[in-house]
Design a protein around this motif. Structure first.
Motif, PDB file in Angstrom:
ATOM      1  N   ASP A 295     -28.142  45.412 -23.310  1.00 49.95           N
ATOM      2  CA  ASP A 295     -27.584  44.051 -23.315  1.00 49.95           C
ATOM      3  C   ASP A 295     -26.223  44.026 -22.625  1.00 49.95           C
ATOM      4  O   ASP A 295     -25.945  43.144 -21.798  1.00 49.95           O
ATOM      5  N   VAL A 299     -25.227  42.003 -19.089  1.00 55.01           N
ATOM      6  CA  VAL A 299     -24.124  41.030 -19.066  1.00 55.01           C
ATOM      7  C   VAL A 299     -23.081  41.421 -18.025  1.00 55.01           C
ATOM      8  O   VAL A 299     -22.615  40.589 -17.235  1.00 55.01           O
ATOM      9  N   LEU A 302     -24.505  41.017 -14.332  1.00 59.12           N
ATOM     10  CA  LEU A 302     -24.518  39.623 -13.883  1.00 59.12           C
ATOM     11  C   LEU A 302     -23.100  39.096 -13.678  1.00 59.12           C
ATOM     12  O   LEU A 302     -22.844  38.320 -12.747  1.00 59.12           O
ATOM     13  N   LYS A 303     -22.191  39.529 -14.522  1.00 59.90           N
ATOM     14  CA  LYS A 303     -20.795  39.102 -14.379  1.00 59.90           C
ATOM     15  C   LYS A 303     -20.236  39.530 -13.029  1.00 59.90           C
ATOM     16  O   LYS A 303     -19.575  38.744 -12.328  1.00 59.90           O
ATOM     17  N   PHE A 306     -21.901  37.485 -10.215  1.00 60.74           N
ATOM     18  CA  PHE A 306     -21.358  36.124 -10.148  1.00 60.74           C
ATOM     19  C   PHE A 306     -19.952  36.123  -9.554  1.00 60.74           C
ATOM     20  O   PHE A 306     -19.579  35.205  -8.808  1.00 60.74           O
ATOM     21  N   LYS A 355     -31.873  36.107 -21.964  1.00 56.98           N
ATOM     22  CA  LYS A 355     -30.434  36.160 -21.683  1.00 56.98           C
ATOM     23  C   LYS A 355     -30.176  36.059 -20.179  1.00 56.98           C
ATOM     24  O   LYS A 355     -29.270  35.334 -19.737  1.00 56.98           O
ATOM     25  N   ILE A 356     -30.972  36.775 -19.383  1.00 54.11           N
ATOM     26  CA  ILE A 356     -30.814  36.720 -17.923  1.00 54.11           C
ATOM     27  C   ILE A 356     -31.095  35.316 -17.415  1.00 54.11           C
ATOM     28  O   ILE A 356     -30.330  34.758 -16.616  1.00 54.11           O
ATOM     29  N   GLU A 358     -30.984  32.486 -18.973  1.00 56.22           N
ATOM     30  CA  GLU A 358     -29.965  31.538 -19.424  1.00 56.22           C
ATOM     31  C   GLU A 358     -28.711  31.624 -18.559  1.00 56.22           C
ATOM     32  O   GLU A 358     -28.160  30.597 -18.135  1.00 56.22           O
ATOM     33  N   LYS A 359     -28.270  32.843 -18.280  1.00 53.82           N
ATOM     34  CA  LYS A 359     -27.039  33.012 -17.504  1.00 53.82           C
ATOM     35  C   LYS A 359     -27.229  32.568 -16.053  1.00 53.82           C
ATOM     36  O   LYS A 359     -26.335  31.951 -15.461  1.00 53.82           O
ATOM     37  N   ASP A 362     -27.503  28.701 -15.995  1.00 52.87           N
ATOM     38  CA  ASP A 362     -26.185  28.099 -16.219  1.00 52.87           C
ATOM     39  C   ASP A 362     -25.318  28.204 -14.971  1.00 52.87           C
ATOM     40  O   ASP A 362     -24.528  27.302 -14.667  1.00 52.87           O
ATOM     41  N   PHE A 363     -25.469  29.305 -14.249  1.00 55.72           N
ATOM     42  CA  PHE A 363     -24.635  29.511 -13.063  1.00 55.72           C
ATOM     43  C   PHE A 363     -25.060  28.616 -11.905  1.00 55.72           C
ATOM     44  O   PHE A 363     -24.221  28.058 -11.198  1.00 55.72           O
TER      45      PHE A 363
END
Length: 531
Positions: A295, A299, A302-303, A306, A355-356, A358-359, A362-363
């Motif tokens: 997890d 996160v 992806l951070k 982005f 989770k992937i 969703e992120k 959202d982006f």
């Protein structure tokens, strides 16, 4: 020149004879002369004298097969090989540059590759029209260990040779196939020591290249070695700082490593298996507990992606997109991010996928990105769509179509049909739409009315970018609906979600698949898709 060719052909002939007659020819009396000839063929600079490449024929790659064929059954060949490598060890150091280094690195690569070929020949092949080495002359376990110990130090030194890192990495791969316990810990240790090295950034890229080549041996469980799995999560986390737009070479090798290793593993938190199963080894327990960090890895990954996209969205980064070299790097980054996302999504747990998704959603929602950054984001969406089309379309397709229609309804239709400048926000959503209709055909049928509505409204645009995007969408849609293509690339057909009573995902990491047991699933167009 004729003399050189004759010597080369003679070496090729003798190497072939030795290889195809292992155990039938007694080479022992001639081994000193053979190794003397090989040493001279390196054309090493001695003192102030530079040997001529024309005087001594470079027979390095050919002689390696000859050497490997002579090893075993109490032969002194391995000792002579050890002495030869000790004699030329200083020339392997990266600071000693010259044409001779190519021969030196290719020499150990040829040795390792031919040794693996011989082990495979003796232990797994069932020759029909090929030869079978005599049983008493076959390599023993001790022969394998002695050979790896003989060659490994020179492979480790060569990793940091800027011109021949790839060859050294391949050598490490072959050696790790033979004895992973002698290779993997040393390379992993070198990797962690290179992370904080600010004065030698090349060390990081060289080690990452090597780790990419030995990824399967790291993640794979075998009867002889399974400790490599302990390094998987620490390696994944430690590689993330390598995603750095200021150093495209570092970014490239980092993404290559992540792509390779994530293709071989499942991103699933298996920590609960420790309390469920009673057949786990101590190493498996440690690995299962470490998977709880997947997890955090997702996160952080992806951070960083982005953040990279945000940087690429600036005006300054857009100003350099005309540079051809940058364009090539962009294409590489886009492609790697797509495959990395696909590898993660197709082989991750439902929890991590949500989770992937969703992120990413959202982006991308409500964000108008620069042309350079759009390709990367669309690559992420493409990975989601191909990895899990049903769940991705469920959330993204309605939102995207709704956003497109909202823009069209709040704009004067005549303006959109006559304005050559187009609408930046509309173009962005059309790009997303084009990626979404690249999903599997049977998953798209549910959204047929939405898709057709978008096409009907957008087909008359005259803006070049918008029209090209719609054309790509049509191309993707036709390909998805009418082509036959595989739809499942997972490591296993087993259920990878909890509970882990019948199947433990970490035991499938990096495992080979028997061609006869493959269960390939294909998309075959049905009547609804063709209609």
């Amino acid at each position: 020149m004729l003399r050189e060719l004759m010597r080369l052909y003679l070496c090729v002939l003798l190497s072939s004879v030795a290889w195809h007659n292992i155990g039938h020819i007694h080479w022992e009396p001639w081994i000193p002369q053979i190794f003397t000839h090989i040493l001279r063929s390196f054309s090493l600079p001695i003192g102030k004298m530079q040997m001529s490449l024309e005087e001594y024929n470079p027979i390095v790659s050919t002689s390696t097969k000859w050497i490997i064929a002579m090893i075993g059954h109490g032969s002194s060949c391995l000792q002579y090989l050890r002495d030869l490598l000790i004699a030329v060890k200083n020339f392997y150091h990266p600071s000693n540059t010259g044409a001779f280094q190519k021969d030196l690195v290719e020499f150990i690569l040829g040795l390792a590759q031919n040794f693996v070929d011989r082990v495979h020949l003796e232990r797994t092949s069932r020759p029909v029209w090929f030869f079978a080495p005599l049983e008493s002359y076959r390599l023993t376990e001790q022969d394998i260990t002695d050979f790896v110990n003989c060659v490994k130090d020179y492979a480790f030194i060569s990793i940091f040779n800027k011109d021949y890192t790839e060859e050294a990495a391949k050598t490490c791969k072959y050696l790790s196939i033979l004895r992973p316990e002698l290779i993997i810990p040393s390379i992993v240790e070198k990797h962690f020591s290179s992370i904080d090295s600010m004065t030698e950034p090349h060390r990081f890229t060289s080690i990452m290249t090597c780790l990419t080549h030995i990824a399967r041996q790291i993640v794979q469980q075998t009867s002889a070695y399974s400790q490599g799995q302990i390094y998987v999560l620490p390696l994944l986390m430690s590689a993330l700082p390598g995603i750095d737009l200021n150093d495209l070479e570092k970014t490239s090798v980092t993404l290559e490593f992540l792509d390779t290793i994530l293709m071989l593993i499942t991103c699933i938190d298996c920590s609960s298996a420790v309390n469920i199963r009673n057949d786990l080894t101590e190493i498996e327990k440690e690995v299962c507990l470490s998977t709880s960090n997947f997890d955090d890895f997702i996160v952080e990954f992806l951070k960083r992606i982005f953040q990279m996209i945000d940087v690429l969205s600036t005006d300054m980064s857009d100003a350099v997109t005309s540079n051809a070299d940058v364009d090539i790097d962009d294409i590489m980054i886009n492609w790697k991010l797509t495959t990395i996302t696909f590898n993660i999504v197709q082989q991750c747990s439902s929890k991590i996928f949500h989770k992937i998704r969703e992120k990413v959603i959202d982006f991308v929602s409500g964000v108008c990105l620069s042309s350079r950054a759009r390709d990367i984001v669309s690559g992420l969406v493409e990975g989601l769509v191909k990895g899990n089309p049903v769940e991705t379309l469920k959330y993204l397709m309605p939102k995207t179509c709704e956003s497109i229609e909202k823009i069209l309804n709040h704009s004067e239709s005549t303006i959109l049909l006559t304005d050559h400048k187009g609408d930046i926000e509309l173009t962005w959503y059309l790009i997303l739409f084009a990626e979404l209709v690249h999903a599997r055909g049977d998953a798209l049928i549910i959204y047929k009315s939405m898709i057709m509505s978008v096409f009907r409204q957008c087909i008359h645009f005259i803006n070049k970018n918008s029209y090209e995007t719609i054309a790509h969408a049509v191309e993707h849609l036709l390909e998805s609906l009418t082509h036959v293509y595989p739809i499942d690339y997972r490591l296993t057909v087993e259920n990878i979600d909890e509970p882990f009573v019948d199947f433990l995902p970490i035991r499938a990491w990096g495992q080979y698949v028997d061609f006869n047991k493959l269960q390939v699933q294909f998309h075959i167009p049905n009547e609804d898709e063709i209609d």
